[in-house]
Enzyme design. Structure first.
Site, PDB file in Angstrom:
ATOM      1  N   TYR A   1     -49.463 -14.753  49.548  1.00  0.00           N
ATOM      2  CA  TYR A   1     -48.798 -14.515  48.265  1.00  0.00           C
ATOM      3  C   TYR A   1     -48.509 -13.035  48.020  1.00  0.00           C
ATOM      4  CZ  TYR A   1     -53.565 -14.238  45.967  1.00  0.00           C
ATOM      5  OH  TYR A   1     -54.848 -13.945  45.579  1.00  0.00           O
ATOM      6  N   GLU A   2     -47.689 -12.801  47.003  1.00  0.00           N
ATOM      7  CA  GLU A   2     -47.135 -11.476  46.672  1.00  0.00           C
ATOM      8  C   GLU A   2     -46.336 -10.891  47.841  1.00  0.00           C
ATOM      9  OE1 GLU A   2     -47.219 -11.084  43.755  1.00  0.00           O
ATOM     10  OE2 GLU A   2     -49.008 -12.090  43.051  1.00  0.00           O
ATOM     11  N   GLY A   3     -45.659 -11.758  48.565  1.00  0.00           N
ATOM     12  CA  GLY A   3     -44.907 -11.350  49.743  1.00  0.00           C
ATOM     13  C   GLY A   3     -45.756 -11.512  50.982  1.00  0.00           C
TER      14      GLY A   3
END
Length: 570
Positions: A436-438
């Protein structure tokens, strides 16, 4: 059972002996003078909350999980007391602007406190982590009216924040976003309609309100990412009414069971524009970049808990005799920590964890400089270094963390695979930090495509110059391998600048990021080893030993990476 003791002494070693933070940040405009005693006191009090309230709630929260009811998301009972103690100390806002009820301490102190809460419970850490990111985006881009209305209670922890980007048809490619915003009938705000998914901490019963930052399209929005705007959409409206959004379902996840990951349906929900129309993506990246650093710190905290737990188990578990002969002849077998392969796993996990902590803290110092220095060369250099190292902190912090948690599970053997001992929860929970978050692949593409090439490689050259300047002061067992990794990193940038094809650069990107992680961690270990040479305590001896482990067991990976990068280039 897992064990966790906040590594306060290690953090103080960084603050005072490695980075001399009091001197490094002295005189920065708008940043209050913070001496060693105050920083030590803050770390000590944070450790009490994380060890005494948050960590005990972690395993219980995982078993109970967050649940969805007609009234909304209900959090595990143990999290209620833990969050009350967290909010009573206003820990979320320790580095936020005092103008909006923050405490104004340096970011570096906040990063270390954040690591403690992540080490105590990854699921719990998401609440303050997302709140800080949302707070910073609102503070940077919203009108003064919105800031005054929403920021103070977020800073104190009375309210929390969340960000709503992903939709069923779009994740990384936000140009496919469909959520729309129409003008409100009374002219006050906008009405949002659409569905978001994978929204962490979108709803819960720990606070009275949750403030969403939502990406959506205005009626006149151009196509693609140029047509995205950002909106503040709270759960509860200022007049006390419930806003027009609801949680459709909770994701049934591999880990982070105590952190609700929600599908959210916006059905004419009232929101207010943050920043300029059609400029929502740059505004959201204020939060996203903050969250990427936070996720890297999540990894470091989880890895700290993992190696501590493995070391505690290995010191007590009796199996066989050490290869060199009995270490404890008074016992029927030796503790497994004396078996070299077990020691290797524990020591390597410790070395990468402490290297990651040092790098994150150093980046936090640059954030403090970037935020408080007036425009000029010093501020520009700090901004460049933060931009360069953000994907490294995020990806390396989480990749090394997953490796550390799996190694801890291996040390515990069968006990590492069953729930009673808790290490399997660490493996499950930390896995998503690489996603997550890229995803970490996206971080690698960001590093290679946006950070290493522009302006003739200005950003990496700043890092290379700093590492080269510190080489003479490093102990020889660090100096030589770090110098080799520096030379390899410089050759990689030269190869990219010579015109590597986009396909080859993308193929090599993950290896290039890992190489820059080894360079950055090696540089930090060189600085820590140099500081440890000046001390004679047990902590200094441990640092010298762990520095040798990093040099001997981790840095040689650079040779394999450079070979793979060269193969991609060919």
């Amino acid at each position: 059972m897992t064990v966790y003791a906040a590594p306060v002494d290690d953090m103080r070693f960084l603050l005072h002996e490695v980075f001399d933070v009091s001197t490094a940040l002295a005189g920065l405009p708008g940043l209050p003078e913070v001496d060693a005693d105050l920083m030590d006191a803050v770390l000590g009090e944070a450790a009490k909350v994380c060890e005494g309230a948050v960590f005990p709630a972690n395993a219980v929260g995982d078993r109970e999980g967050a649940t969805l009811t007609d009234a909304g998301v209900v959090m595990p009972a143990a999290f209620h007391d833990a969050y009350r103690q967290w909010a009573d100390g206003a820990w979320t806002g320790i580095a936020l602007d005092p103008a909006y009820d923050g405490q104004g301490l340096p970011r570096v102190v906040d990063f270390l406190v954040t690591e403690m809460v992540c080490g105590a419970s990854l699921a719990f850490s998401i609440l303050p982590g997302l709140t800080r990111g949302a707070w910073r985006a609102i503070a940077a881009h919203a009108s003064e009216d919105l800031k005054r209305r929403w920021l103070p209670k977020m800073a104190t922890g009375a309210w929390t924040g969340a960000m709503a980007l992903t939709e069923p048809q779009c994740g990384t490619d936000l140009g496919l976003l469909r959520t729309r915003a129409e003008p409100a009938a009374d002219g006050d705000g906008w009405r949002l309609t659409g569905t978001k998914m994978f929204i962490s901490a979108a709803d819960h019963d720990l606070t009275d309100n949750v403030v969403h930052l939502v990406l959506a399209r205005l009626p006149d929005a151009p196509p693609g990412t140029r047509g995205i705007s950002l909106f503040l959409v709270p759960k509860m409206l200022p007049d006390g009414r419930r806003n027009g959004w609801s949680v459709g379902s909770l994701e049934d996840k591999m880990g982070l069971h105590a952190s609700p990951t929600c599908v959210v349906n916006y059905d004419g929900a009232l929101g207010w524009l943050v920043g300029e129309p059609h400029r929502g993506l740059p505004a959201m990246f204020t939060m996203m970049n903050d969250e990427r650093l936070f996720v890297g710190i999540q990894g470091i905290g989880a890895a700290e808990c993992a190696w501590q737990s493995a070391a505690a188990y290995a010191a007590e578990r009796l199996q066989g005799r050490a290869p060199g002969g009995p270490v404890r002849p008074d016992l029927p077998a030796d503790p497994i920590v004396h078996h070299p392969d077990v020691a290797r796993m524990i020591d390597t996990a410790r070395a990468t964890t402490e290297g990651g902590r040092a790098l994150a803290a150093w980046v936090a110092i640059q954030l403090d400089r970037a935020e408080h220095l007036p425009p000029g060369p010093g501020r520009a250099a700090a901004e460049d270094l933060v931009a360069l190292l953000t994907p490294v902190v995020k990806a390396a912090g989480t990749d090394f963390a997953f490796e550390a948690c799996v190694a801890a599970q291996q040390v515990l053997g069968g006990h590492g695979y069953v729930r009673d001992w808790g290490v399997e929860q660490l493996v499950r929970d930390v896995r998503v930090t690489q996603i997550y978050e890229g995803t970490n692949g996206i971080q690698a593409l960001d590093l290679v495509g946006r950070k290493l090439l522009p302006d003739g490689g200005r950003l990496p050259q700043r890092l290379f110059d700093l590492v080269r300047a510190d080489l003479p002061g490093m102990p020889a067992d660090l100096r030589e391998p770090v110098a080799r990794v520096l030379a390899a990193s410089e050759r990689v940038v030269e190869t990219l600048q010579a015109g590597l094809s986009p396909t080859a650069a993308a193929e090599a990107a993950t290896d290039i990021l890992r190489l820059f992680a080894l360079l950055s961690y090696g540089w930090m270990w060189g600085r820590m080893a140099a500081a440890a040479e000046r001390g004679d305590g047990a902590l200094h001896a441990a640092k010298r030993k762990t520095a040798r482990v990093f040099a001997r067991r981790v840095l040689p990976e650079a040779e394999t990476l450079t070979a793979r990068i060269a193969a991609a280039a060919a």
